[in-house]
Design a protein around this motif. Structure first.
Motif, PDB file in Angstrom:
ATOM      1  N   HIS A   1       0.501  -1.560   0.025  1.00  0.00           N
ATOM      2  CA  HIS A   1       0.335  -0.320   0.271  1.00  0.00           C
ATOM      3  C   HIS A   1       0.547   1.259   0.226  1.00  0.00           C
ATOM      4  O   HIS A   1       0.284   2.140   0.319  1.00  0.00           O
ATOM      5  N   ASP A   2       2.311   0.854   0.188  1.00  0.00           N
ATOM      6  CA  ASP A   2       3.249   2.162   0.030  1.00  0.00           C
ATOM      7  C   ASP A   2       3.487   2.853  -0.976  1.00  0.00           C
ATOM      8  O   ASP A   2       4.305   1.466  -2.028  1.00  0.00           O
ATOM      9  N   PRO A   3       3.279   3.359  -1.855  1.00  0.00           N
ATOM     10  CA  PRO A   3       3.997   3.887  -3.120  1.00  0.00           C
ATOM     11  C   PRO A   3       5.333   3.913  -3.027  1.00  0.00           C
ATOM     12  O   PRO A   3       5.816   3.928  -4.597  1.00  0.00           O
ATOM     13  N   GLU A   4       6.048   4.146  -2.113  1.00  0.00           N
ATOM     14  CA  GLU A   4       7.677   4.640  -1.943  1.00  0.00           C
ATOM     15  C   GLU A   4       7.948   3.253  -0.562  1.00  0.00           C
ATOM     16  O   GLU A   4       8.851   4.068  -0.071  1.00  0.00           O
ATOM     17  N   PHE A   5       7.705   2.202  -1.105  1.00  0.00           N
ATOM     18  CA  PHE A   5       7.940   0.882   0.200  1.00  0.00           C
ATOM     19  C   PHE A   5       9.529   0.785   0.622  1.00  0.00           C
ATOM     20  O   PHE A   5       9.917   0.343   1.935  1.00  0.00           O
ATOM     21  N   TRP A   6      10.556   1.383  -0.794  1.00  0.00           N
ATOM     22  CA  TRP A   6      12.157   1.387  -0.001  1.00  0.00           C
ATOM     23  C   TRP A   6      12.218   1.893   1.260  1.00  0.00           C
ATOM     24  O   TRP A   6      13.349   1.550   1.944  1.00  0.00           O
ATOM     25  N   VAL A   7      11.203   3.125   1.136  1.00  0.00           N
ATOM     26  CA  VAL A   7      11.809   4.168   2.138  1.00  0.00           C
ATOM     27  C   VAL A   7      11.387   3.485   3.458  1.00  0.00           C
ATOM     28  O   VAL A   7      12.440   4.072   4.440  1.00  0.00           O
ATOM     29  N   THR A   8      10.218   2.761   3.271  1.00  0.00           N
ATOM     30  CA  THR A   8       9.682   2.523   4.601  1.00  0.00           C
ATOM     31  C   THR A   8      10.842   1.385   5.277  1.00  0.00           C
ATOM     32  O   THR A   8      10.714   1.538   6.835  1.00  0.00           O
ATOM     33  N   ILE A   9      11.024   0.746   4.250  1.00  0.00           N
ATOM     34  CA  ILE A   9      11.596  -0.332   4.941  1.00  0.00           C
ATOM     35  C   ILE A   9      13.120   0.173   5.233  1.00  0.00           C
ATOM     36  O   ILE A   9      13.946  -0.412   5.803  1.00  0.00           O
ATOM     37  N   ALA A  10      13.817   1.199   5.360  1.00  0.00           N
ATOM     38  CA  ALA A  10      14.627   1.912   5.365  1.00  0.00           C
ATOM     39  C   ALA A  10      14.598   2.250   6.616  1.00  0.00           C
ATOM     40  O   ALA A  10      15.897   1.965   7.342  1.00  0.00           O
ATOM     41  N   GLU A  11      13.631   2.715   6.752  1.00  0.00           N
ATOM     42  CA  GLU A  11      13.370   3.455   8.524  1.00  0.00           C
ATOM     43  C   GLU A  11      13.599   2.521   9.125  1.00  0.00           C
ATOM     44  O   GLU A  11      13.993   1.829  10.064  1.00  0.00           O
ATOM     45  N   MET A  12      12.614   1.168   8.802  1.00  0.00           N
ATOM     46  CA  MET A  12      11.840  -0.300   9.504  1.00  0.00           C
ATOM     47  C   MET A  12      13.841  -0.830   9.665  1.00  0.00           C
ATOM     48  O   MET A  12      13.648  -0.688  11.204  1.00  0.00           O
ATOM     49  N   LYS A  13      14.562  -0.413   8.790  1.00  0.00           N
ATOM     50  CA  LYS A  13      15.943  -0.832   9.616  1.00  0.00           C
ATOM     51  C   LYS A  13      16.744  -0.221  10.346  1.00  0.00           C
ATOM     52  O   LYS A  13      17.048  -0.282  11.420  1.00  0.00           O
ATOM     53  N   ARG A  14      16.108   0.833  10.742  1.00  0.00           N
ATOM     54  CA  ARG A  14      16.514   2.509  11.429  1.00  0.00           C
ATOM     55  C   ARG A  14      16.965   2.214  12.786  1.00  0.00           C
ATOM     56  O   ARG A  14      17.088   2.549  13.595  1.00  0.00           O
ATOM     57  N   VAL A  15      15.027   1.968  12.848  1.00  0.00           N
ATOM     58  CA  VAL A  15      14.409   1.732  14.345  1.00  0.00           C
ATOM     59  C   VAL A  15      15.145   0.536  14.545  1.00  0.00           C
ATOM     60  O   VAL A  15      14.111  -0.207  16.203  1.00  0.00           O
TER      61      VAL A  15
END
Length: 158
Positions: free
Chosen positions: A81-95
């Motif tokens: 559902h995220d048009p820029e899912f790669w940004v979210t996955i990078a943020e998930m890794k950060r936290v």
């Protein structure tokens, strides 16, 4: 099997993969068709809109948490559902703390039903998920049991 309710298969996956998940962040937690809160002792649900099962309203592209603050980070039926899912996955890794687990579950290319909430942008293969957890240790990628149209990945941050 009713393809409109995917939560029972996800719940079954967590029952079969019991562990101490520690402090857990669920990115895209809005309860549309169930949730997995019961499997976690210290659970925070984040979604871009307020509602059932949402503790923090925020965007996956800018998670409002310090680096390495969670033992487990989930995205269950969310990144499609995220048009820029790669940004979210990078943020998930950060936290995610070192030694912590990332868990992704989403429909794959066999899932043909549109389920926009708010939009429905992608379908993923096992190869996609292997790519998403590259660089993680103890990875496992596969299809949910009895659901050849749902792919999962788990990896441990090194």
């Amino acid at each position: 099997m009713d393809s409109s309710n995917m939560t029972s298969e996800i719940s079954d996956w967590f029952r079969a993969n019991k562990r101490n998940w520690g402090r857990t962040l669920d990115v895209g937690s809005l309860d549309v068709n169930g949730n997995v809160r019961e499997f976690f002792k210290d659970y925070t649900g984040l979604d871009q809109q307020n509602g059932s099962n949402v503790d923090v309203v925020g965007n996956g592209h800018e998670l409002p948490f310090p680096d390495e603050s969670f033992d487990t980070v989930l995205a269950l039926n969310a990144i499609e559902h995220d048009p820029e899912f790669w940004v979210t996955i990078a943020e998930m890794k950060r936290v995610l703390k070192k030694g912590g687990f990332i868990v992704l579950i989403t429909p794959n290319y066999f899932y043909k039903t549109y389920h926009g909430h708010p939009g429905d942008y992608y379908r993923f293969s096992q190869d996609s998920f292997r790519f998403f957890v590259r660089g993680y240790a103890n990875t496992d990628v596969g299809f949910l049991p009895n659901r050849g149209d749902m792919v999962y990945a788990i990896g441990q941050k090194t």
